[in-house]
Motif scaffolding. Sequence first.
Motif, PDB file in Angstrom:
ATOM      1  N   ASN A   1       0.897  -1.168   0.009  1.00 60.95           N
ATOM      2  CA  ASN A   1      -0.087   0.119   0.012  1.00 60.95           C
ATOM      3  C   ASN A   1       0.871   1.356  -0.114  1.00 60.95           C
ATOM      4  O   ASN A   1       1.499   1.663   0.852  1.00 60.95           O
ATOM      5  N   LYS A   2       1.056   1.912  -0.912  1.00 60.36           N
ATOM      6  CA  LYS A   2       1.861   3.208  -1.152  1.00 60.36           C
ATOM      7  C   LYS A   2       0.892   4.358  -1.425  1.00 60.36           C
ATOM      8  O   LYS A   2       1.379   5.438  -2.196  1.00 60.36           O
ATOM      9  N   LEU A   3      -0.286   4.475  -0.836  1.00 62.18           N
ATOM     10  CA  LEU A   3      -1.125   5.633  -0.917  1.00 62.18           C
ATOM     11  C   LEU A   3      -0.489   6.689  -0.260  1.00 62.18           C
ATOM     12  O   LEU A   3       0.068   6.545   0.408  1.00 62.18           O
ATOM     13  N   PRO A   4      -0.435   8.030  -1.154  1.00 61.66           N
ATOM     14  CA  PRO A   4       0.161   9.205  -0.341  1.00 61.66           C
ATOM     15  C   PRO A   4      -0.642   9.548   0.934  1.00 61.66           C
ATOM     16  O   PRO A   4      -1.744   8.790   1.093  1.00 61.66           O
ATOM     17  N   ILE A   5      -0.316  10.253   1.679  1.00 63.10           N
ATOM     18  CA  ILE A   5      -1.047  10.780   2.962  1.00 63.10           C
ATOM     19  C   ILE A   5      -2.388  11.278   2.885  1.00 63.10           C
ATOM     20  O   ILE A   5      -3.314  10.876   3.455  1.00 63.10           O
TER      21      ILE A   5
ATOM     22  N   THR B   1      -5.775  12.214  -3.592  1.00 63.74           N
ATOM     23  CA  THR B   1      -5.183  13.061  -4.596  1.00 63.74           C
ATOM     24  C   THR B   1      -6.235  12.968  -5.935  1.00 63.74           C
ATOM     25  O   THR B   1      -6.172  13.447  -6.975  1.00 63.74           O
ATOM     26  N   VAL B   2      -7.247  12.058  -5.535  1.00 69.54           N
ATOM     27  CA  VAL B   2      -8.507  11.904  -6.593  1.00 69.54           C
ATOM     28  C   VAL B   2      -9.790  12.172  -5.817  1.00 69.54           C
ATOM     29  O   VAL B   2      -9.737  12.085  -4.406  1.00 69.54           O
ATOM     30  N   SER B   3     -10.776  12.436  -6.416  1.00 74.20           N
ATOM     31  CA  SER B   3     -11.946  12.392  -5.773  1.00 74.20           C
ATOM     32  C   SER B   3     -12.927  11.264  -6.063  1.00 74.20           C
ATOM     33  O   SER B   3     -13.999  11.088  -5.222  1.00 74.20           O
ATOM     34  N   VAL B   4     -12.610  10.496  -6.996  1.00 75.08           N
ATOM     35  CA  VAL B   4     -13.230   9.285  -7.412  1.00 75.08           C
ATOM     36  C   VAL B   4     -12.392   8.080  -7.414  1.00 75.08           C
ATOM     37  O   VAL B   4     -11.280   8.151  -8.212  1.00 75.08           O
ATOM     38  N   CYS B   5     -12.679   6.941  -6.766  1.00 75.34           N
ATOM     39  CA  CYS B   5     -11.927   5.780  -7.031  1.00 75.34           C
ATOM     40  C   CYS B   5     -12.574   4.545  -7.514  1.00 75.34           C
ATOM     41  O   CYS B   5     -13.439   4.372  -7.148  1.00 75.34           O
ATOM     42  N   LEU B   6     -12.057   3.979  -8.649  1.00 77.40           N
ATOM     43  CA  LEU B   6     -12.684   2.851  -9.299  1.00 77.40           C
ATOM     44  C   LEU B   6     -11.672   1.554  -8.847  1.00 77.40           C
ATOM     45  O   LEU B   6     -10.389   1.411  -9.242  1.00 77.40           O
ATOM     46  N   ILE B   7     -12.212   1.027  -7.891  1.00 76.95           N
ATOM     47  CA  ILE B   7     -11.472  -0.569  -7.665  1.00 76.95           C
ATOM     48  C   ILE B   7     -11.688  -1.545  -8.909  1.00 76.95           C
ATOM     49  O   ILE B   7     -12.834  -1.805  -8.983  1.00 76.95           O
ATOM     50  N   LEU B   8     -10.550  -2.002  -9.346  1.00 81.17           N
ATOM     51  CA  LEU B   8     -10.507  -2.972 -10.426  1.00 81.17           C
ATOM     52  C   LEU B   8      -9.987  -4.326  -9.898  1.00 81.17           C
ATOM     53  O   LEU B   8      -8.749  -4.481  -9.544  1.00 81.17           O
ATOM     54  N   ASP B   9     -10.914  -5.168 -10.017  1.00 82.49           N
ATOM     55  CA  ASP B   9     -10.610  -6.672  -9.824  1.00 82.49           C
ATOM     56  C   ASP B   9     -11.358  -7.718 -10.496  1.00 82.49           C
ATOM     57  O   ASP B   9     -12.720  -7.464 -10.311  1.00 82.49           O
ATOM     58  N   PRO B  10     -11.006  -8.525 -11.498  1.00 81.88           N
ATOM     59  CA  PRO B  10     -11.673  -9.239 -12.288  1.00 81.88           C
ATOM     60  C   PRO B  10     -12.862 -10.143 -11.415  1.00 81.88           C
ATOM     61  O   PRO B  10     -13.853 -10.274 -11.968  1.00 81.88           O
ATOM     62  N   MET B  11     -12.319 -10.871 -10.237  1.00 81.19           N
ATOM     63  CA  MET B  11     -13.338 -11.675  -9.543  1.00 81.19           C
ATOM     64  C   MET B  11     -13.806 -11.077  -8.350  1.00 81.19           C
ATOM     65  O   MET B  11     -12.820 -10.834  -7.432  1.00 81.19           O
ATOM     66  N   LEU B  12     -15.037 -10.876  -7.844  1.00 82.45           N
ATOM     67  CA  LEU B  12     -15.714 -10.491  -6.911  1.00 82.45           C
ATOM     68  C   LEU B  12     -16.062 -12.030  -6.098  1.00 82.45           C
ATOM     69  O   LEU B  12     -17.253 -12.340  -6.578  1.00 82.45           O
ATOM     70  N   ALA B  13     -15.031 -12.579  -5.586  1.00 86.16           N
ATOM     71  CA  ALA B  13     -15.297 -14.156  -5.048  1.00 86.16           C
ATOM     72  C   ALA B  13     -16.087 -13.876  -3.587  1.00 86.16           C
ATOM     73  O   ALA B  13     -17.320 -13.959  -3.571  1.00 86.16           O
ATOM     74  N   THR B  14     -15.315 -14.044  -2.471  1.00 87.83           N
ATOM     75  CA  THR B  14     -15.507 -14.249  -1.166  1.00 87.83           C
ATOM     76  C   THR B  14     -15.961 -12.820  -0.771  1.00 87.83           C
ATOM     77  O   THR B  14     -16.800 -12.532   0.076  1.00 87.83           O
ATOM     78  N   GLY B  15     -15.072 -11.492  -1.547  1.00 85.97           N
ATOM     79  CA  GLY B  15     -15.525 -10.538  -1.157  1.00 85.97           C
ATOM     80  C   GLY B  15     -14.628  -9.847  -0.127  1.00 85.97           C
ATOM     81  O   GLY B  15     -14.632  -8.643   0.051  1.00 85.97           O
ATOM     82  N   GLY B  16     -13.665 -10.527   0.256  1.00 85.42           N
ATOM     83  CA  GLY B  16     -12.798 -10.004   1.399  1.00 85.42           C
ATOM     84  C   GLY B  16     -11.751  -9.063   0.816  1.00 85.42           C
ATOM     85  O   GLY B  16     -11.679  -7.915   1.457  1.00 85.42           O
ATOM     86  N   SER B  17     -11.354  -9.410  -0.404  1.00 84.31           N
ATOM     87  CA  SER B  17     -10.332  -8.287  -0.906  1.00 84.31           C
ATOM     88  C   SER B  17     -11.085  -7.185  -1.210  1.00 84.31           C
ATOM     89  O   SER B  17     -10.529  -5.804  -0.900  1.00 84.31           O
ATOM     90  N   ALA B  18     -12.056  -7.227  -2.079  1.00 88.66           N
ATOM     91  CA  ALA B  18     -13.012  -6.095  -2.098  1.00 88.66           C
ATOM     92  C   ALA B  18     -13.196  -4.993  -1.031  1.00 88.66           C
ATOM     93  O   ALA B  18     -13.063  -3.920  -1.135  1.00 88.66           O
ATOM     94  N   THR B  19     -13.799  -5.708  -0.077  1.00 86.85           N
ATOM     95  CA  THR B  19     -14.378  -4.925   1.211  1.00 86.85           C
ATOM     96  C   THR B  19     -12.914  -4.384   2.029  1.00 86.85           C
ATOM     97  O   THR B  19     -13.186  -3.390   2.273  1.00 86.85           O
TER      98      THR B  19
ATOM     99  N   LEU C   1      -9.592   2.881   1.233  1.00 86.45           N
ATOM    100  CA  LEU C   1      -9.645   4.030   0.708  1.00 86.45           C
ATOM    101  C   LEU C   1     -10.766   4.954   1.375  1.00 86.45           C
ATOM    102  O   LEU C   1     -10.316   6.119   1.343  1.00 86.45           O
ATOM    103  N   LYS C   2     -11.363   4.536   2.324  1.00 88.30           N
ATOM    104  CA  LYS C   2     -12.082   5.191   3.088  1.00 88.30           C
ATOM    105  C   LYS C   2     -11.485   5.908   4.145  1.00 88.30           C
ATOM    106  O   LYS C   2     -11.555   6.918   4.460  1.00 88.30           O
ATOM    107  N   ARG C   3     -10.601   5.195   4.701  1.00 90.10           N
ATOM    108  CA  ARG C   3      -9.463   5.637   5.716  1.00 90.10           C
ATOM    109  C   ARG C   3      -8.767   6.656   5.010  1.00 90.10           C
ATOM    110  O   ARG C   3      -8.255   7.653   5.609  1.00 90.10           O
ATOM    111  N   TRP C   4      -8.284   6.421   3.645  1.00 87.34           N
ATOM    112  CA  TRP C   4      -7.557   7.508   3.062  1.00 87.34           C
ATOM    113  C   TRP C   4      -8.359   8.785   2.584  1.00 87.34           C
ATOM    114  O   TRP C   4      -7.599   9.857   2.738  1.00 87.34           O
ATOM    115  N   GLY C   5      -9.558   8.850   2.884  1.00 86.79           N
ATOM    116  CA  GLY C   5     -10.292   9.952   2.692  1.00 86.79           C
ATOM    117  C   GLY C   5     -11.184  10.095   1.470  1.00 86.79           C
ATOM    118  O   GLY C   5     -11.827  11.287   1.193  1.00 86.79           O
TER     119      GLY C   5
END
Length: 208
Positions: A115-119, A122-140, A146-150
């Motif tokens: 995780n190398k997000l800046p403090i 720097t963007v207002s909209v984030c699009l999470i990209l992942d081919p498979m939404l399986a268990t949902g663990g990685s997505a959530t 990203l929410k903690r990032w602001g």
Amino acid sequence: MSNVYVSPHPLIAHKLSKLRDVATEPKKFRELVREIAGLLAYEATADLVTTPVDVQTPLAITRAAQLKEKIGLVPILRAGLGMVEGFWELMPSAEVWHIGLYRDEKTLKPVEYYNKLPIEPTVSVCLILDPMLATGGSATATVEVLKRWGVSKIKFVGLIGAPEGIALMQRQHPDVPIYLAAIDDHLNEKGYIVPGLGDAGDRQFGTA
């Protein structure tokens, strides 16, 4: 599933059938992931905010529009990398921020390793990209990062979703829209989507 959008586009359905085929080789698989991602990008960005701008054409000045919101692409490593080019072809100025997560094969829970997000965002909209939404663990987990990032406006874009993963996302993050090419039947005992397409990362990078 009021916040789940499954594309009805025939081109996406056609390309997805080729993507699922076990005989599809890595090079073609990567091409299909990129192409489907581009088609999904068109649908997932339909509500982006624009601002009016005057443009000089060869004949006159006309009122046009340009994107107001700054876009960030967040591919979940490693499988999400294959979707970036499809989005970049439509949004070449989008920033790309990587989140590294792997699924513990025993617990099926996500483990964050990169995780190398800046403090500050720097963007207002984030699009999470992942081919498979399986268990949902990685997505959530990525949404939580990203929410903690602001970032307040977040969307998930994937190729195939399982009912279990969709349900977890809706329970934990009902404010995050989900865009998919298809919803499949269920997860097997190893947490893979059935019928699915196998391991999207392995099939892209030839490591199966």
